[in-house]
Write an enzyme that holds these catalytic residues in place. Sequence first.
Site, PDB file in Angstrom:
ATOM      1  N   PHE A 156      17.672   7.992 -18.478  1.00  0.00           N
ATOM      2  CA  PHE A 156      16.926   8.514 -17.315  1.00  0.00           C
ATOM      3  C   PHE A 156      17.405   8.653 -15.828  1.00  0.00           C
ATOM      4  O   PHE A 156      16.893   9.379 -14.918  1.00  0.00           O
ATOM      5  CB  PHE A 156      15.726   7.633 -16.934  1.00  0.00           C
ATOM      6  CG  PHE A 156      16.268   5.995 -16.345  1.00  0.00           C
ATOM      7  CD1 PHE A 156      16.321   6.181 -15.040  1.00  0.00           C
ATOM      8  CD2 PHE A 156      16.221   5.094 -17.211  1.00  0.00           C
ATOM      9  CE1 PHE A 156      16.970   4.645 -14.514  1.00  0.00           C
ATOM     10  CE2 PHE A 156      17.009   3.921 -16.937  1.00  0.00           C
ATOM     11  CZ  PHE A 156      17.243   3.656 -15.372  1.00  0.00           C
ATOM     12  N   HIS A 176      10.685   2.711  -3.493  1.00  0.00           N
ATOM     13  CA  HIS A 176      11.961   1.715  -3.616  1.00  0.00           C
ATOM     14  C   HIS A 176      11.856   0.593  -2.897  1.00  0.00           C
ATOM     15  O   HIS A 176      11.437   0.829  -1.698  1.00  0.00           O
ATOM     16  CB  HIS A 176      13.047   2.773  -3.764  1.00  0.00           C
ATOM     17  CG  HIS A 176      14.199   1.704  -3.718  1.00  0.00           C
ATOM     18  ND1 HIS A 176      14.802   1.432  -4.820  1.00  0.00           N
ATOM     19  CD2 HIS A 176      15.016   1.219  -2.586  1.00  0.00           C
ATOM     20  CE1 HIS A 176      15.855   0.519  -4.354  1.00  0.00           C
ATOM     21  NE2 HIS A 176      15.947   0.328  -3.150  1.00  0.00           N
TER      22      HIS A 176
HETATM   23  O1  CDP Z   1      12.973   0.321  -8.625  1.00  0.00           O
HETATM   24  P1  CDP Z   1      13.462  -0.966  -9.395  1.00  0.00           P
HETATM   25  O2  CDP Z   1      14.290  -1.627  -8.754  1.00  0.00           O
HETATM   26  O3  CDP Z   1      11.998  -1.655  -9.704  1.00  0.00           O
HETATM   27  O4  CDP Z   1      13.675  -0.665 -10.790  1.00  0.00           O
HETATM   28  P2  CDP Z   1      15.592  -0.108 -11.604  1.00  0.00           P
HETATM   29  O5  CDP Z   1      15.536  -0.645 -12.650  1.00  0.00           O
HETATM   30  O6  CDP Z   1      16.522  -0.273 -10.595  1.00  0.00           O
HETATM   31  O7  CDP Z   1      15.359   1.438 -11.631  1.00  0.00           O
HETATM   32  C1  CDP Z   1      15.339   2.348 -10.514  1.00  0.00           C
HETATM   33  C2  CDP Z   1      14.245   3.454 -10.657  1.00  0.00           C
HETATM   34  O8  CDP Z   1      14.521   4.259 -11.757  1.00  0.00           O
HETATM   35  C3  CDP Z   1      12.625   2.914 -10.927  1.00  0.00           C
HETATM   36  O9  CDP Z   1      12.038   2.580  -9.713  1.00  0.00           O
HETATM   37  C4  CDP Z   1      12.034   4.052 -11.590  1.00  0.00           C
HETATM   38  O10 CDP Z   1      11.725   5.118 -10.640  1.00  0.00           O
HETATM   39  C5  CDP Z   1      13.435   4.575 -12.436  1.00  0.00           C
HETATM   40  N1  CDP Z   1      13.484   4.244 -13.821  1.00  0.00           N
HETATM   41  C6  CDP Z   1      13.065   5.252 -14.691  1.00  0.00           C
HETATM   42  O11 CDP Z   1      12.687   6.362 -14.430  1.00  0.00           O
HETATM   43  N2  CDP Z   1      12.982   4.944 -16.139  1.00  0.00           N
HETATM   44  C7  CDP Z   1      13.313   3.808 -16.426  1.00  0.00           C
HETATM   45  N3  CDP Z   1      13.340   3.555 -17.786  1.00  0.00           N
HETATM   46  C8  CDP Z   1      13.809   2.845 -15.496  1.00  0.00           C
HETATM   47  C9  CDP Z   1      13.832   3.128 -14.308  1.00  0.00           C
HETATM   48 MG    MG Z   2      16.557  -1.769  -8.608  1.00  0.00          MG
END
Ligand code: CDP
Ligand code: MG
Length: 245
Positions: A65, A148
């Site tokens: 992604f 975020h």
């Molecule tokens: O933002 P958060 O720390 O909760 O999640 P992350 O695992 O660090 O991933 C960063 C951002 O990537 C997420 O907030 C989603 O917008 C995106 N993401 C995505 O589009 N598809 C995934 N399978 C996982 C994350």
């Molecule tokens: Mg994160």
Amino acid sequence: MPHRKEFEQTLVLIKPDALKNSLTGYVLSQLSEFHTGLRFAGSKIVYVGQMLAEEHYAEHRGKVFFPSLLEYIMGQLHYPDEPWKRRVIALVYQGVDAVKKIRNICGPTNPHIAREKNPGCIRALGTLVPLKDAAGNIIGERMDNLIHASATNEDAEREIKLWFAPTDIPPFMRAYPTEINQAHYYFKDGSLLLRHEPESMCLLAPGDIAWKTDIDTLRSLEKGSETVGSLGSVAAKYLMNTEKE
Ligand code: CDP
Ligand code: MG
């Protein structure tokens, strides 16, 4: 002096989908001092370029992604034909348990899980978008989750220093060491320069206040020694909103 815990900080980004859906006021009221006990320490409106996007999400490089995530945070997906609307709102919140409090109000990363597990959280209002390869096969999903928020204190420090210069934050609210820079640092075509050349952009001039870690990084890049951070992690902030990166 207040207790150290009072100075805990976290980075929040109001992402392009939240701006497009006019959810800024809602997000800000959810995170307000009345609800969280946290205070604003910094705010800015940022046009997110490639360098900043890649640095911010460096840990996700190589994941399926990742390319879509960069297009998302850069605003290209929500404003494909209106580049002037592409921006995020970057905020620093400060106070006891800032990281944990804000992560809780945001809720789980996946909006479907957010709706199920924590109805009422901000990310419960997000959406999932299928990701397809060139042949049209579904290869994964992107999570448009509106906001975020730093996940740990270590992430918060790295992210706040990436998005904010010390002078974007009131002096008594700065949580990380600063230093007065002594050298000339310019940037051109992905490289560090020690004097101005046509088309180069100034990163730091003598007398500027900078994060100590940024100056350490620039000094070690200058000497060609092992660096604490990358040039991009320093340059992205000083080139922010210049449209010249
Ligand atoms: O933002 P958060 O720390 O909760 O999640 P992350 O695992 O660090 O991933 C960063 C951002 O990537 C997420 O907030 C989603 O917008 C995106 N993401 C995505 O589009 N598809 C995934 N399978 C996982 C994350
Ligand atoms: Mg994160």
